[in-house]
Design an enzyme around this catalytic site. Structure first.
Site, PDB file in Angstrom:
ATOM      1  CG  ASP A   1      28.674  39.591  62.640  1.00 19.67           C
ATOM      2  OD1 ASP A   1      27.894  38.630  62.737  1.00 19.67           O
ATOM      3  OD2 ASP A   1      29.184  40.164  63.613  1.00 19.67           O
TER       4      ASP A   1
ATOM      5  CG  HIS B   1      37.461  39.014  65.631  1.00 19.71           C
ATOM      6  ND1 HIS B   1      38.078  38.463  66.730  1.00 19.71           N
ATOM      7  CD2 HIS B   1      36.148  38.678  65.692  1.00 19.71           C
ATOM      8  CE1 HIS B   1      37.160  37.804  67.419  1.00 19.71           C
ATOM      9  NE2 HIS B   1      35.991  37.916  66.825  1.00 19.71           N
TER      10      HIS B   1
END
Ligand code: CMC
Length: 393
Positions: free
Chosen positions: A327, A269
């Site tokens: 996700d 991320h």
């Protein structure tokens, strides 16, 4: 560089002031308007969180009822939108249809949305939140060739969506409360995430004075990519491709190989250099939901947990602080709820619409608003003279 800095990918550039969402990427903290995401996921509902993100405070019972009523009032889509769907081939990707259909709402409401009028702005925000599940379910039904199911406004936001997805007109349909709550929690977790690529896109489009529905359609397009919201679909396809825990080392090696474009989807991320707090909640939630739905023997969950374990003990992932992101586990829950893989990113879009419109409202009411206009470092040729066609070698 003169008076501007070179920052490809906007790694170190704050593009705005915002009072909506706070992230501490080093510590893995996420707050909506100051409230920890863990508390909201546990105790709140998606529409209450939507109100909080839009208006800054948790609603009173009366404010919440009025907000829910307003959202419920706007769940229908114009009948002529149905013919719009007919222009899409049955196997069109639902995100492609979402870009087009949501953008077309700007044509329906163009003459009735004055973006300088706070009441009109609110109405646009409510309409977008209300209509997104209806449009999303219609994309799914169009792909299946089944008739659209009208919203049933006696149901909750997620209950209504599940019914529009899975009911067959004229046949009774009972919303499963486990599925309804599971989806509500996922929607809370996806509702906002400050200046991510899609929200920044909505802000950039909106900063020009563009219509809110068109600006949100731009956000949907940005969300679709596999580096952003498209990752949830890519994770499930990756897990299915890996297939068995014995194959994990091969895929970990591929992810580490700089000559191989493969990346471990659902990992890493830009902001979190620690466990994504949303992934932590979803991992636990995933376990509970599968248990309640009687699908605990889902092999994909065991495979995902094993993959996480192997990656998190590998030097490559440790050094680069790559952890599972939001996700990584969502697809397993969506799959257990019967939602097809190509609809996963659409689910993300429904929830993130709240963040998009909250940021759009914040931006357009800012007296200091200026058009978003990044600069560049020019790398092309210096000035030169035009050469006539017959003189070019
Ligand atoms: N698998 C293997 N290596 C990775 C991965 C990954 N998933 N993610 C990052 N890296 C490596 C990357 O190759 C680079 O290595 P090196 O320093 O040796 O060049 C280093 O880690 C830093 O990566 P980056 O690409 O510079 O980081 P970024 O901040 O530009 O990209 C990201 C962030 C999320 C796009 C990236 O981690 C990625 O592609 N992840 C997989 C896709 C994904 O799961 N996306 C969902 C993000 S969360 C939800 C959302 O935003 O919608």
């Amino acid at each position: 560089l003169g008076y501007f800095t070179f920052d490809p990918g906007f790694v170190a550039t704050a593009s705005c002031r915002s009072a909506i969402t706070y992230i501490d990427g080093e510590e893995g903290v996420l707050l909506y308007r100051g409230y920890p995401i863990e508390q909201l996921a546990e105790q709140s509902t998606f529409l209450e969180v939507a109100y909080l993100l839009l208006y800054g405070e948790l609603p009173t019972a009366e404010e919440l009822a009025a907000f829910e009523r307003s959202i419920t009032n706007h769940t229908m889509i114009n009948e002529s939108l149905k013919s719009f769907f007919n222009g899409f081939h049955y196997d069109a990707h639902p995100m492609a249809m979402m870009c087009g259909v949501v953008g077309s709402l700007s044509a329906f409401y163009y003459n009735h949305t004055d973006i300088n009028d706070p009441a009109d702005r609110d109405l646009a925000a409510h309409r977008l939140i209300a209509k997104m599940p209806t449009i999303a379910a219609a994309c799914y039904k169009h792909g299946k060739g089944e008739p659209f199911v009208y919203p049933d406004n006696r149901l909750s936001y997620t209950g209504n969506f599940l019914r529009m997805m899975f009911a067959i007109p004229s046949e009774p349909y009972e919303v499963d409360p486990v599925a309804e709550r599971a989806l509500d929690v996922l929607f809370i977790l996806h509702a906002d995430h400050e200046q991510n690529a899609s929200t920044s896109t909505v802000r950039l489009a909106g900063s020009t004075g563009a219509h809110p529905y068109a600006s949100v359609a731009a956000g949907i397009a940005a969300l679709w990519g596999p580096a952003h919201g498209g990752a949830n679909e890519a994770v499930l396809r990756m897990l299915e491709e890996i297939g068995h825990p014995d194959n994990i080392p091969k895929y970990i090696a591929k992810a580490k190989d700089k000559d191989d474009p493969f990346r471990l989807m659902g990992f890493g991320h830009r902001v979190y250099k620690n466990y994504d707090p949303r992934a932590k909640i979803i991992r636990r939630h995933c376990y509970e939901v599968l248990e309640k739905l009687g699908k605990r023997n889902e092999a994909l969950l065991d495979l995902a947990m094993r993959l996480e374990e192997v990656a998190l003990s590998d030097e490559y992932f440790i050094e680069r602080k790559l952890y599972p992101n939001v996700d990584f586990y969502t697809g397993i829950i969506y799959k257990a709820l019967g939602i097809p893989t190509n609809m996963f990113t659409v689910m993300f879009a429904i929830a993130r619409t709240v963040g998009w419109v909250a940021h759009w409202l914040e931006m357009v009411s800012d007296p200091e608003l200026r058009i978003g206009r990044p600069r560049q470092l020019y790398t092309g040729p210096a000035r030169r003279d035009y050469v006539a066609l017959d003189q070019r070698g």
